[in-house]
Design a protein around this motif. Structure first.
Motif, PDB file in Angstrom:
ATOM      1  N   ASP A 476      19.599 -45.842 -35.589  1.00  0.00           N
ATOM      2  CA  ASP A 476      18.836 -46.505 -36.656  1.00  0.00           C
ATOM      3  C   ASP A 476      17.398 -46.006 -36.660  1.00  0.00           C
ATOM      4  O   ASP A 476      16.785 -45.842 -37.711  1.00  0.00           O
ATOM      5  CB  ASP A 476      18.817 -48.026 -36.431  1.00  0.00           C
ATOM      6  N   THR A 477      16.859 -45.850 -35.462  1.00  0.00           N
ATOM      7  CA  THR A 477      15.441 -45.476 -35.341  1.00  0.00           C
ATOM      8  C   THR A 477      15.303 -44.365 -34.308  1.00  0.00           C
ATOM      9  O   THR A 477      15.925 -44.423 -33.236  1.00  0.00           O
ATOM     10  CB  THR A 477      14.606 -46.692 -34.880  1.00  0.00           C
ATOM     11  N   ILE A 478      14.484 -43.380 -34.642  1.00  0.00           N
ATOM     12  CA  ILE A 478      14.148 -42.334 -33.658  1.00  0.00           C
ATOM     13  C   ILE A 478      12.650 -42.435 -33.378  1.00  0.00           C
ATOM     14  O   ILE A 478      11.834 -42.407 -34.304  1.00  0.00           O
ATOM     15  CB  ILE A 478      14.454 -40.920 -34.195  1.00  0.00           C
ATOM     16  N   LEU A 479      12.306 -42.585 -32.110  1.00  0.00           N
ATOM     17  CA  LEU A 479      10.891 -42.561 -31.727  1.00  0.00           C
ATOM     18  C   LEU A 479      10.607 -41.183 -31.143  1.00  0.00           C
ATOM     19  O   LEU A 479      11.240 -40.778 -30.163  1.00  0.00           O
ATOM     20  CB  LEU A 479      10.596 -43.639 -30.687  1.00  0.00           C
ATOM     21  N   LEU A 480       9.692 -40.486 -31.769  1.00  0.00           N
ATOM     22  CA  LEU A 480       9.332 -39.154 -31.266  1.00  0.00           C
ATOM     23  C   LEU A 480       8.144 -39.298 -30.314  1.00  0.00           C
ATOM     24  O   LEU A 480       7.046 -39.681 -30.723  1.00  0.00           O
ATOM     25  CB  LEU A 480       8.957 -38.240 -32.431  1.00  0.00           C
ATOM     26  N   ALA A 481       8.402 -39.006 -29.046  1.00  0.00           N
ATOM     27  CA  ALA A 481       7.340 -39.118 -28.034  1.00  0.00           C
ATOM     28  C   ALA A 481       7.274 -37.787 -27.300  1.00  0.00           C
ATOM     29  O   ALA A 481       7.443 -37.713 -26.087  1.00  0.00           O
ATOM     30  CB  ALA A 481       7.674 -40.255 -27.072  1.00  0.00           C
ATOM     31  N   THR A 482       7.041 -36.728 -28.071  1.00  0.00           N
ATOM     32  CA  THR A 482       7.188 -35.387 -27.511  1.00  0.00           C
ATOM     33  C   THR A 482       5.917 -34.869 -26.830  1.00  0.00           C
ATOM     34  O   THR A 482       5.911 -33.775 -26.276  1.00  0.00           O
ATOM     35  CB  THR A 482       7.638 -34.412 -28.621  1.00  0.00           C
ATOM     36  N   GLY A 483       4.857 -35.642 -26.878  1.00  0.00           N
ATOM     37  CA  GLY A 483       3.690 -35.349 -26.046  1.00  0.00           C
ATOM     38  C   GLY A 483       2.828 -34.195 -26.500  1.00  0.00           C
ATOM     39  O   GLY A 483       2.847 -33.795 -27.670  1.00  0.00           O
ATOM     40  N   SER A 484       2.059 -33.665 -25.536  1.00  0.00           N
ATOM     41  CA  SER A 484       1.073 -32.636 -25.862  1.00  0.00           C
ATOM     42  C   SER A 484       1.090 -31.541 -24.799  1.00  0.00           C
ATOM     43  O   SER A 484       1.592 -31.742 -23.693  1.00  0.00           O
ATOM     44  CB  SER A 484      -0.319 -33.276 -25.914  1.00  0.00           C
ATOM     45  N   VAL A 605      -8.664 -22.888 -17.413  1.00  0.00           N
ATOM     46  CA  VAL A 605      -9.081 -23.369 -18.737  1.00  0.00           C
ATOM     47  C   VAL A 605      -8.535 -24.779 -18.946  1.00  0.00           C
ATOM     48  O   VAL A 605      -7.332 -25.021 -18.847  1.00  0.00           O
ATOM     49  CB  VAL A 605      -8.581 -22.424 -19.855  1.00  0.00           C
ATOM     50  N   SER A 606      -9.442 -25.700 -19.196  1.00  0.00           N
ATOM     51  CA  SER A 606      -9.038 -27.090 -19.449  1.00  0.00           C
ATOM     52  C   SER A 606      -9.893 -27.623 -20.593  1.00  0.00           C
ATOM     53  O   SER A 606     -10.862 -28.350 -20.376  1.00  0.00           O
ATOM     54  CB  SER A 606      -9.249 -27.915 -18.174  1.00  0.00           C
ATOM     55  N   ILE A 607      -9.542 -27.209 -21.794  1.00  0.00           N
ATOM     56  CA  ILE A 607     -10.384 -27.591 -22.946  1.00  0.00           C
ATOM     57  C   ILE A 607      -9.661 -28.569 -23.865  1.00  0.00           C
ATOM     58  O   ILE A 607     -10.042 -28.740 -25.016  1.00  0.00           O
ATOM     59  CB  ILE A 607     -10.850 -26.344 -23.739  1.00  0.00           C
ATOM     60  N   GLY A 608      -8.651 -29.205 -23.337  1.00  0.00           N
ATOM     61  CA  GLY A 608      -7.991 -30.240 -24.131  1.00  0.00           C
ATOM     62  C   GLY A 608      -6.515 -29.956 -24.350  1.00  0.00           C
ATOM     63  O   GLY A 608      -5.966 -28.973 -23.841  1.00  0.00           O
ATOM     64  N   TYR A 609      -5.905 -30.849 -25.101  1.00  0.00           N
ATOM     65  CA  TYR A 609      -4.461 -30.780 -25.366  1.00  0.00           C
ATOM     66  C   TYR A 609      -4.239 -30.800 -26.870  1.00  0.00           C
ATOM     67  O   TYR A 609      -5.076 -31.304 -27.616  1.00  0.00           O
ATOM     68  CB  TYR A 609      -3.763 -31.997 -24.752  1.00  0.00           C
ATOM     69  N   ARG A 610      -3.115 -30.265 -27.289  1.00  0.00           N
ATOM     70  CA  ARG A 610      -2.729 -30.402 -28.704  1.00  0.00           C
ATOM     71  C   ARG A 610      -1.307 -30.938 -28.744  1.00  0.00           C
ATOM     72  O   ARG A 610      -0.501 -30.684 -27.822  1.00  0.00           O
ATOM     73  CB  ARG A 610      -2.856 -29.082 -29.450  1.00  0.00           C
ATOM     74  N   PRO A 611      -0.981 -31.698 -29.829  1.00  0.00           N
ATOM     75  CA  PRO A 611       0.370 -32.261 -29.909  1.00  0.00           C
ATOM     76  C   PRO A 611       1.418 -31.158 -29.929  1.00  0.00           C
ATOM     77  O   PRO A 611       1.191 -30.092 -30.515  1.00  0.00           O
ATOM     78  CB  PRO A 611       0.372 -33.019 -31.238  1.00  0.00           C
ATOM     79  N   VAL A 612       2.532 -31.408 -29.307  1.00  0.00           N
ATOM     80  CA  VAL A 612       3.688 -30.517 -29.442  1.00  0.00           C
ATOM     81  C   VAL A 612       4.091 -30.571 -30.919  1.00  0.00           C
ATOM     82  O   VAL A 612       4.052 -31.648 -31.527  1.00  0.00           O
ATOM     83  CB  VAL A 612       4.839 -31.038 -28.542  1.00  0.00           C
ATOM     84  N   PRO A 613       4.446 -29.411 -31.533  1.00  0.00           N
ATOM     85  CA  PRO A 613       4.812 -29.454 -32.960  1.00  0.00           C
ATOM     86  C   PRO A 613       5.868 -30.525 -33.229  1.00  0.00           C
ATOM     87  O   PRO A 613       6.841 -30.664 -32.490  1.00  0.00           O
ATOM     88  CB  PRO A 613       5.357 -28.046 -33.218  1.00  0.00           C
ATOM     89  N   SER A 614       5.640 -31.280 -34.298  1.00  0.00           N
ATOM     90  CA  SER A 614       6.481 -32.451 -34.571  1.00  0.00           C
ATOM     91  C   SER A 614       7.921 -32.059 -34.932  1.00  0.00           C
ATOM     92  O   SER A 614       8.165 -31.042 -35.586  1.00  0.00           O
ATOM     93  CB  SER A 614       5.869 -33.230 -35.731  1.00  0.00           C
TER      94      SER A 614
END
Ligand code: FMN
Ligand code: SF4
Length: 652
Positions: A476-484, A605-614
């Motif tokens: 019924d529902t998919i929760l996308l928690a695919t991170g960064s 290098v630690s300049i941040g994270y970006r979302p994994v492509p949806s």
């Protein structure tokens, strides 16, 4: 009762009161829990009752103004009937769980709030502004009001009072500290004179309440102050209280009739010892507490990073402490004490010592929240209730957001399947917990993994998801928690020679003695701090004009990292940009535009994270409602991920 923690779970007597165990909830203001004058709101009552239900033997309230005459503020003495009514409700409800409660009566926060002090002092917020000195008459009035307030506390059914406090540089502390007290009357000079107020407070309370009403004192055993607004990182340069003086104060307080001492450390000038982030080792108070306990015969209650039950149980066995005073862990998991008593410590939702929601939430938003417990402040109106209709819920991603959503959705009665692409659960918690000063992050991951087992959640590892899978399972529902994932600036020449912060933390790539960390945000700085502590030669390169620039970094965490860098000799280059990564270092562009070669064995290098492509589009024709949560929706931290997942799962 499980026998592993039998000492922590055994009763203790404080003055005339017997408490059922030795796990006490520390005094902590909440913001939401108090009325403007210091009484209890319904949310506050529910919050404390929940901790009593969770097994804490003794609950301390947050600091509550005893005096409202000299300070001209509103206080409980102005609202006696209302306070008695609230107190009776609260005490009646916690008694059902066998808990007791002390009100922490405050002399006020003195210079920390720009209020009057023993002598004129630089205020904390603006050292150029000084406070006014209290007159003798004002001191006498305050003491008398503390006595009357204790009487009201007793009438409201509370079991005792804790005097707030010879810590944090608050008013009573500033009387006792020679660096803050320059009086030449009977309240200044010798140590006896500087702690005279504490003597006269207990005398006033005894007059009002009799000799059998318990009175404890919160006492910092060391100030860790190098000067006003400056901490002493290793405690070696102390202008505040030394342990030797604390031992003398403890003896005096016992002789005045205090029934127990509740010890901690620090002042707001050295806030990271008062509100220790995870960088301060668990149990750091024990060596100091031992010396105090050897000097007095009244119970010594020890607070400050004392939430590891193995540490506190052993400390009781060895006679170092009589009880553990648990602060943030009681916010993070109200059931802590019950789980310890039952030996179910693998079910404790670990406080990660981040300071993010609790003290920083209190400072920034006026109310406490918690990175790992989204229910704080909502104990009486839980959102986590059974769903009207049980749904089939698929969760994609087994990081913290995915696991929190799986936990909450299952508790609400949904049929949950969790899909994780890799062979391990935890996502970014795994690198985040790699340092020895972040082990609580791994414990939090272990908590979630255990919850997946206890709730019998269908967890599928090494599982790449496809729309077909969900059509077949009729989700019924998919929760996308695919991170960064970490950002690696591909445009930088030689970037392939650099190591991402995550790879360094996970030990996937070797890291040499000379390290450049590119990126001075919280993650980069914690990586730098870890290597600096190990004795490596560390340089931080940050493009902005300061490191730890984000307002979301709590001031005490920031101050400790900055002082740590100074202590370990870490170089910090701000307004400096990475140009090229070389085999033996990096070329950077300095603020004046010139280029400089920095020699190093490893560039991280630690300049941040970006979302994994949806995966939203890929799964669009799965037939299910799709909701994105956590870092995959918007990159954040533990607090934002847990909150996001909790809210989403409560709304399915
Ligand atoms: C939100 C918050 C409010 C606090 N307010 C008080 C207070 O009113 N009185 C006090 O003595 N200590 C206060 N503290 C300090 C705690 O009692 C405790 O000493 C501190 O959190 C360190 O212990 P812990 O490592 O167990 O959290 C507060 C702490 C937090 C997190
Ligand atoms: S916000 Fe962080 S430090 Fe505060 S109680 Fe929650 S987990 Fe612990």
């Amino acid at each position: 009762m499980n026998t592993k923690y039998k000492h922590l779970s055994s009763p203790i007597t404080i003055g005339s009161v017997t408490v059922k165990n030795r796990m006490f909830m520390a005094p902590m203001d909440t913001g939401f829990g108090n009325t403007a004058y210091g009484g209890f709101t319904q949310a506050g009552i529910d919050y404390f009752v929940r901790r009593a239900e969770g097994g804490f033997g003794l609950l301390f309230s947050g600091g509550t103004n005893g005096d409202c005459v000299v300070d001209g503020c509103d206080g409980i003495l102005n609202h006696p009937e209302e306070f008695i009514r609230q107190g009776r409700e609260l005490n009646g409800r916690i008694a059902e769980y066998g808990a007791k409660m002390f009100i922490q009566l405050s002399m006020n926060v003195g210079r920390n709030g720009g209020l009057k002090t023993p002598s004129p002092l630089p205020t904390l917020a603006n050292p150029a502004v000084t406070t006014e000195a209290l007159t003798i008459e004002e001191i006498h009035t305050k003491i008398a009001e503390m006595g009357k307030a204790a009487r009201l506390v007793k009438d409201a059914g509370f079991a005792g009072v804790d005097i707030h406090a010879m810590h944090w540089g608050h008013l009573l502390d500033s009387f006792a500290l020679s660096v803050m007290n320059h009086r030449d009357d009977e309240y200044g000079g010798s140590l006896e004179n500087r702690v005279r107020v504490a003597k006269e407070i207990i005398e006033a309370i005894r007059r009002e309440c009799g000799s059998d009403f318990p009175v404890t004192m919160r006492l910092a055993l060391k100030s860790y102050m190098k000067g006003f607004n400056k901490a002493s990182f290793d405690g070696s340069e102390e202008v505040g209280r030394t342990l030797e003086e604390a031992v003398e104060i403890a003896k005096l307080l016992e002789s005045y009739g205090y029934d127990a001492l509740s010890v901690d450390a620090g002042t707001l000038d050295a806030f990271y010892y008062a509100m220790p982030p995870s960088y301060v080792p668990a149990g750091f108070m024990l060596d100091m507490t031992k010396q105090v306990r050897e000097a007095v015969s009244i119970p010594v209650l020890c607070g400050g990073r004392m939430a590891d039950p193995d540490i506190s149980e052993q400390a009781i066995v060895e006679g170092i402490i009589d009880a553990a005073v648990i602060g943030r862990q009681a916010i993070a998991d109200p059931d802590y004490a019950r789980l310890v008593t039952e030996g179910r410590t693998d079910e404790i939702r670990t406080c990660i010592g981040c300071n993010q929601g609790c003290i920083w939430g209190f400072f920034c938003n006026g109310r406490v929240s918690c990175a790992v417990n989204p229910e704080v402040g909502h104990e009486g109106e839980p959102k986590l209730v059974k769903a009207e209709k049980s749904k089939k819920v698929a969760i994609v991603g087994g990081g913290i957001a995915g696991m929190e959503a799986a936990r909450v959705a299952t508790l609400r009665g949904h049929d949950v399947t969790l899909y994780e692409k890799s062979g391990v659960l935890g996502g970014n918690l795994i690198p985040a917990g790699a340092h020895d000063f972040k082990t609580e992050i791994h414990q939090l991951n272990d908590y979630y993994k255990r919850q997946m087992q206890l709730l019998h959640i269908d967890v599928r590892m090494n599982a790449e998801v496809t729309p077909d899978m969900f059509r077949q399972s009729a989700a019924d529902t998919i929760l996308l928690a695919t991170g960064s994932v970490p950002v690696m600036p591909r445009s930088i020449e030689g970037i392939d020679k650099a190591v991402s912060g995550v790879d360094a933390l996970l030990g996937r790539k070797p890291v040499g003695q000379r390290v450049i960390i590119v990126g001075g945000g919280l993650v980069g700085c914690e990586i730098a701090y870890g290597y600096a502590k190990e004795g490596r030669d560390v340089t931080i390169v940050e493009a902005l004009d300061q490191i730890l620039n984000l307002g979301s970094v709590p001031i005490m965490n920031k101050a400790m990292l900055l002082d740590g860098f100074e202590h370990y000799g870490t170089r910090i280059l701000t307004s400096t940009k990475l140009k090229t990564v070389l085999d033996d270092g990096a070329v950077v562009v300095l603020p004046d535009g010139t280029e400089q070669m920095l020699a190093a064995d490893t560039v991280i290098v630690s300049i941040g994270y970006r979302p994994v492509p949806s995966l939203r589009e890929a799964l669009a024709d799965s037939g299910a409602e799709i909701i994105e949560i956590g870092d995959g929706r918007q990159v954040g931290n533990v607090l934002t991920s847990v909150k996001d997942a909790y809210e989403a799962a409560c709304n399915i």
